[in-house]
Design an enzyme around this catalytic site. Structure first.
Site, PDB file in Angstrom:
ATOM      1  N   LYS A  87       0.852  -1.194   0.000  1.00  0.00           N
ATOM      2  CA  LYS A  87       0.000   0.000   0.000  1.00  0.00           C
ATOM      3  C   LYS A  87       0.884   1.239   0.000  1.00  0.00           C
ATOM      4  CE  LYS A  87      -4.289   1.353   2.329  1.00  0.00           C
ATOM      5  NZ  LYS A  87      -5.059   1.180   3.557  1.00  0.00           N
TER       6      LYS A  87
HETATM    7  O1  G3P Z   1      -9.488   2.431   4.280  1.00  0.00           O
HETATM    8  C1  G3P Z   1      -9.308   3.741   4.653  1.00  0.00           C
HETATM    9  C2  G3P Z   1      -9.692   3.934   6.051  1.00  0.00           C
HETATM   10  O2  G3P Z   1      -8.844   3.257   6.921  1.00  0.00           O
HETATM   11  C3  G3P Z   1      -9.973   5.295   6.469  1.00  0.00           C
HETATM   12  O3  G3P Z   1     -11.175   5.198   7.100  1.00  0.00           O
HETATM   13  O4  G3P Z   1     -12.937   5.866   8.600  1.00  0.00           O
HETATM   14  O5  G3P Z   1     -10.555   6.553   9.065  1.00  0.00           O
HETATM   15  O6  G3P Z   1     -11.826   7.582   7.192  1.00  0.00           O
HETATM   16  P1  G3P Z   1     -11.651   6.368   8.032  1.00  0.00           P
END
Ligand code: G3P
Length: 217
Positions: A87
Site C-alpha cells: 500500500k
Molecule cells: O481504508 C481507509 C480507512 O482506513 C480510512 O477510514 O474511517 O478513518 O476515514 P476512516
C-alpha cells in the site's frame, strides 16, 4: 463486488472470515496503532497473522515517503507472504513506486485518493487497487460517492484494470451505493457488512414461521 474489512483487529478479521463472504483485509498505520501493534518486527508478524486468517489480499502500508525507502519497505512487505499487497500513498514518489512494483508483478494499492485525477495517475502507474476515501470526503461536505462514479467512468472509458477499492466506508448504505455505481471492492468496518443482514420483516417472518411450525409439531 469484493468485501474487505478495514481493520487490524484479529478477532474482527476472524469473525468476518467465518461469515464466509470476506475477500481481503486493508490496514493502515492508524489501524495498527489502534490495536497497540508497534515496533517493526511486531508489525511484520501481525501482517503474517492476518494473512493466516484470511483467504485473499491483505494491504500493508509503507511508512517511507521517498522512492528508495518505499521500494525497500514494499519489497520486505511483499516477501512476507504471497497475499500481501503493497500500500503506497498517493504522492509523486508513491506513483513511481507503484510503477516499479507493477513492472515486477507485485500487487499495489494506492491510498489516500481524493480526486479523479489522482485515480487516473494510479491506473496509469499500473496499480492493482486505487483507494478513494469516500467517508473522509463526506466529512468535508464533498460527495464521496460522486468520486467513485467519476473514477468508474474514467476507468471504463479506457479499460483500465485497476480495481476501485471504495475505502473509508462508514456504513451499510455506502456499500449499497458503491455496488450500484460499480466499485470493484469495498473496505469498511465489519459492522457495515453485518448491517446488510438486517431487515425487520425477515425477523418478523422468521418468528411467524417458527411459531406456525410449533403449532403443528
Ligand atoms: O481504508 C481507509 C480507512 O482506513 C480510512 O477510514 O474511517 O478513518 O476515514 P476512516
Amino acid at each position: 463486488m469484493k468485501f474487505f474489512v478495514d481493520t487490524a483487529n484479529l478477532d474482527q478479521i476472524r469473525e468476518a472470515q467465518n461469515l464466509g463472504v470476506l475477500d481481503g483485509v486493508t490496514t493502515n498505520p492508524s489501524l495498527m496503532a489502534k490495536e497497540g501493534i508497534t515496533g517493526r518486527e511486531n508489525i511484520l508478524q501481525h501482517y503474517v497473522d492476518i494473512c493466516d486468517i484470511v483467504d485473499g489480499d491483505v494491504s500493508a502500508e509503507v511508512i517511507a515517503i521517498d522512492f528508495d525507502g518505499m521500494v525497500k519497505e514494499g519489497t520486505e512487505l511483499a516477501n512476507l507472504h504471497s497475499q500481501i499487497v503493497v500500500k503506497l500513498p498517493m504522492i509523486k514518489e508513491g506513483i513511481k513506486a507503484a510503477k516499479y512494483f507493477s513492472d515486477k508483478g507485485i500487487k499495489t494499492n494506492v491510498t489516500l485518493v481524493f480526486s479523479a485525477g489522482q485515480a487516473l495517475l494510479a491506473a496509469k502507474a499500473g496499480a492493482t487497487y486505487v483507494s478513494p476515501f469516500i467517508g473522509r470526503l463526506d466529512d468535508v461536505s464533498t460527495d464521496g460517492l460522486h468520486l467513485i462514479a467519476e473514477i468508474r467512468q474514467i476507468y471504463d472509458n479506457y479499460g483500465y484494470e485497476t480495481q476501485i477499492l471504495a475505502a473509508s466506508v462508514r456504513h451499510t448504505m455506502h456499500i449499497i451505493d458503491c455496488a450500484k455505481i460499480g466499485a470493484d471492492v469495498m473496505t469498511g468496518p465489519l459492522s457495515s457488512i453485518e448491517g446488510l443482514l438486517n431487515h425487520p420483516l425477515t425477523d418478523i417472518g422468521l418468528a411467524k414461521f417458527l411459531e406456525d411450525y410449533k403449532k403443528g409439531n
